[in-house]
Design a protein around this motif. Structure first.
Motif, PDB file in Angstrom:
ATOM      1  N   VAL A  26     -12.482  -4.637 -20.283  1.00  0.00           N
ATOM      2  CA  VAL A  26     -11.293  -4.483 -19.439  1.00  0.00           C
ATOM      3  C   VAL A  26     -11.671  -4.020 -18.040  1.00  0.00           C
ATOM      4  CG1 VAL A  26     -10.749  -2.085 -20.005  1.00  0.00           C
ATOM      5  CG2 VAL A  26      -8.911  -3.647 -19.458  1.00  0.00           C
ATOM      6  N   LEU A  27     -12.834  -3.425 -17.902  1.00  0.00           N
ATOM      7  CA  LEU A  27     -13.247  -2.937 -16.588  1.00  0.00           C
ATOM      8  C   LEU A  27     -13.382  -4.068 -15.568  1.00  0.00           C
ATOM      9  CD1 LEU A  27     -15.821  -0.185 -17.626  1.00  0.00           C
ATOM     10  CD2 LEU A  27     -13.445   0.089 -16.904  1.00  0.00           C
ATOM     11  N   ILE A  28     -13.652  -5.306 -16.036  1.00  0.00           N
ATOM     12  CA  ILE A  28     -13.737  -6.412 -15.078  1.00  0.00           C
ATOM     13  C   ILE A  28     -12.365  -6.729 -14.489  1.00  0.00           C
ATOM     14  CG2 ILE A  28     -15.776  -7.435 -16.159  1.00  0.00           C
ATOM     15  CD1 ILE A  28     -13.954  -9.588 -17.361  1.00  0.00           C
ATOM     16  N   LEU A  29     -11.299  -6.214 -15.117  1.00  0.00           N
ATOM     17  CA  LEU A  29      -9.949  -6.466 -14.626  1.00  0.00           C
ATOM     18  C   LEU A  29      -9.459  -5.390 -13.666  1.00  0.00           C
ATOM     19  CD1 LEU A  29      -8.348  -7.577 -17.995  1.00  0.00           C
ATOM     20  CD2 LEU A  29      -9.273  -9.033 -16.193  1.00  0.00           C
ATOM     21  N   LEU A  30     -10.191  -4.294 -13.549  1.00  0.00           N
ATOM     22  CA  LEU A  30      -9.736  -3.199 -12.690  1.00  0.00           C
ATOM     23  C   LEU A  30      -9.482  -3.606 -11.239  1.00  0.00           C
ATOM     24  CD1 LEU A  30     -11.563  -0.005 -13.969  1.00  0.00           C
ATOM     25  CD2 LEU A  30      -9.192  -0.694 -14.282  1.00  0.00           C
ATOM     26  N   PRO A  31     -10.312  -4.473 -10.648  1.00  0.00           N
ATOM     27  CA  PRO A  31      -9.992  -4.863  -9.262  1.00  0.00           C
ATOM     28  C   PRO A  31      -8.610  -5.500  -9.120  1.00  0.00           C
ATOM     29  CG  PRO A  31     -12.232  -5.492  -9.796  1.00  0.00           C
ATOM     30  CD  PRO A  31     -11.596  -5.005 -11.079  1.00  0.00           C
ATOM     31  N   LEU A  32      -8.112  -6.139 -10.172  1.00  0.00           N
ATOM     32  CA  LEU A  32      -6.761  -6.694 -10.135  1.00  0.00           C
ATOM     33  C   LEU A  32      -5.712  -5.635 -10.418  1.00  0.00           C
ATOM     34  CD1 LEU A  32      -7.218 -10.015 -12.103  1.00  0.00           C
ATOM     35  CD2 LEU A  32      -6.681  -9.775  -9.685  1.00  0.00           C
ATOM     36  N   MET A  33      -6.019  -4.750 -11.383  1.00  0.00           N
ATOM     37  CA  MET A  33      -5.017  -3.794 -11.844  1.00  0.00           C
ATOM     38  C   MET A  33      -4.794  -2.657 -10.860  1.00  0.00           C
ATOM     39  SD  MET A  33      -6.200  -3.901 -15.870  1.00  0.00           S
ATOM     40  CE  MET A  33      -6.182  -2.181 -16.007  1.00  0.00           C
ATOM     41  N   VAL A  34      -5.829  -2.221 -10.168  1.00  0.00           N
ATOM     42  CA  VAL A  34      -5.691  -1.058  -9.288  1.00  0.00           C
ATOM     43  C   VAL A  34      -4.674  -1.289  -8.175  1.00  0.00           C
ATOM     44  CG1 VAL A  34      -6.915   0.384  -7.625  1.00  0.00           C
ATOM     45  CG2 VAL A  34      -7.878   0.008  -9.892  1.00  0.00           C
ATOM     46  N   PRO A  35      -4.801  -2.389  -7.418  1.00  0.00           N
ATOM     47  CA  PRO A  35      -3.800  -2.557  -6.350  1.00  0.00           C
ATOM     48  C   PRO A  35      -2.383  -2.736  -6.900  1.00  0.00           C
ATOM     49  CG  PRO A  35      -5.599  -4.123  -6.084  1.00  0.00           C
ATOM     50  CD  PRO A  35      -5.812  -3.426  -7.378  1.00  0.00           C
ATOM     51  N   PHE A  36      -2.263  -3.354  -8.055  1.00  0.00           N
ATOM     52  CA  PHE A  36      -0.946  -3.646  -8.593  1.00  0.00           C
ATOM     53  C   PHE A  36      -0.295  -2.416  -9.221  1.00  0.00           C
ATOM     54  CE2 PHE A  36       2.049  -5.272 -11.703  1.00  0.00           C
ATOM     55  CZ  PHE A  36       2.736  -6.201 -10.939  1.00  0.00           C
ATOM     56  N   ALA A  37      -1.087  -1.616  -9.949  1.00  0.00           N
ATOM     57  CA  ALA A  37      -0.515  -0.500 -10.701  1.00  0.00           C
ATOM     58  C   ALA A  37      -0.700   0.853 -10.026  1.00  0.00           C
ATOM     59  CB  ALA A  37      -1.132  -0.457 -12.103  1.00  0.00           C
ATOM     60  N   VAL A  38      -1.829   1.060  -9.379  1.00  0.00           N
ATOM     61  CA  VAL A  38      -2.138   2.391  -8.855  1.00  0.00           C
ATOM     62  C   VAL A  38      -1.603   2.574  -7.437  1.00  0.00           C
ATOM     63  CG1 VAL A  38      -3.994   3.974  -8.251  1.00  0.00           C
ATOM     64  CG2 VAL A  38      -4.123   2.646 -10.359  1.00  0.00           C
ATOM     65  N   TRP A  39      -1.756   1.582  -6.589  1.00  0.00           N
ATOM     66  CA  TRP A  39      -1.346   1.743  -5.196  1.00  0.00           C
ATOM     67  C   TRP A  39       0.126   2.126  -5.062  1.00  0.00           C
ATOM     68  CZ3 TRP A  39      -3.481   2.899  -0.857  1.00  0.00           C
ATOM     69  CH2 TRP A  39      -2.790   2.715   0.333  1.00  0.00           C
ATOM     70  N   PRO A  40       1.055   1.494  -5.797  1.00  0.00           N
ATOM     71  CA  PRO A  40       2.456   1.908  -5.668  1.00  0.00           C
ATOM     72  C   PRO A  40       2.705   3.349  -6.121  1.00  0.00           C
ATOM     73  CG  PRO A  40       2.314  -0.238  -6.703  1.00  0.00           C
ATOM     74  CD  PRO A  40       0.929   0.302  -6.625  1.00  0.00           C
ATOM     75  N   ALA A  41       1.827   3.889  -6.958  1.00  0.00           N
ATOM     76  CA  ALA A  41       2.016   5.251  -7.475  1.00  0.00           C
ATOM     77  C   ALA A  41       1.284   6.293  -6.641  1.00  0.00           C
ATOM     78  CB  ALA A  41       1.532   5.315  -8.923  1.00  0.00           C
ATOM     79  N   ARG A  42       0.727   5.903  -5.513  1.00  0.00           N
ATOM     80  CA  ARG A  42      -0.117   6.818  -4.729  1.00  0.00           C
ATOM     81  C   ARG A  42       0.625   8.058  -4.251  1.00  0.00           C
ATOM     82  NH1 ARG A  42       1.538   2.699  -1.738  1.00  0.00           N
ATOM     83  NH2 ARG A  42       2.254   3.028   0.400  1.00  0.00           N
TER      84      ARG A  42
END
Length: 182
Positions: A26-42
């Motif tokens: 799943v770590l190969i998917l982190l570059p996709l997931m971080v901007p989508f899930a983490v950035w809005p929650a900053r």
């Protein structure tokens, strides 16, 4: 857009930990997931981020079963020596015994794997899950184009990863994606 609810970030942390317990790929998917899930929650307060980190650690706890299972006299799946140290546990958790299988498929066989992957999915995964996932993707395409593009990118990366992983059942890598797509 309004920031995500704090409980959503905590649930995301738990799900990431559980997913990493299933497979570190799943770590190969982190570059996709971080901007989508983490950035809005900053803008969430630090206590929410700490709760999400704690939930992530809770999600990783199934890995502790590797210690127990590796000490059984005839473990059903685990074929490495008993896990005795934190270093050995981290090696097993990170997929150390399987690293030689990643991108170990010759290019011509990887191309064939990609071509037959839809058939393997159809015959290797639960049909209800496949149809629910397809319905979910259709709804995402109709109602939320960014979510559809994110799911499509995750599926594409996962399929390429699975087609290049030298195992007998690469379609199982998509099992965790079925409920998400549905």
């Amino acid at each position: 857009p309004r920031p995500p609810h704090a409980s959503g970030l905590v649930v995301a942390g738990l799900l990431l930990g559980l997913t990493m317990s299933h497979h570190m790929g799943v770590l190969i998917l982190l570059p996709l997931m971080v901007p989508f899930a983490v950035w809005p929650a900053r803008r969430q307060p630090l206590r929410v981020w700490l709760a999400a980190a704690a939930a992530w650690l809770v999600g990783l706890t199934p890995n502790l079963l590797l210690i127990v299972f590796s000490h059984r006299p005839d473990p059903p799946v685990i074929w490495w020596p008993p896990v005795e140290t934190i270093g050995e546990l981290l090696r097993v958790m990170s997929g150390g015994p399987f690293k030689k299988l990643l991108f170990a498929v010759p290019l011509d066989r990887a191309a064939v794997n990609l071509a037959i992957f839809p058939f393997r999915l159809f015959f290797g995964l639960p049909l209800v899950g496949l149809f629910a996932a397809l319905a979910g993707l259709f709804v995402a395409l109709r109602d939320d184009r960014p979510v559809f593009l994110l799911l499509g990118a995750i599926i594409a990366i996962t399929v390429v990863h699975a087609a290049n992983y030298d195992v007998l059942d690469p379609e199982v890598f998509l099992l965790p994606a079925l409920p998400a797509a549905a």
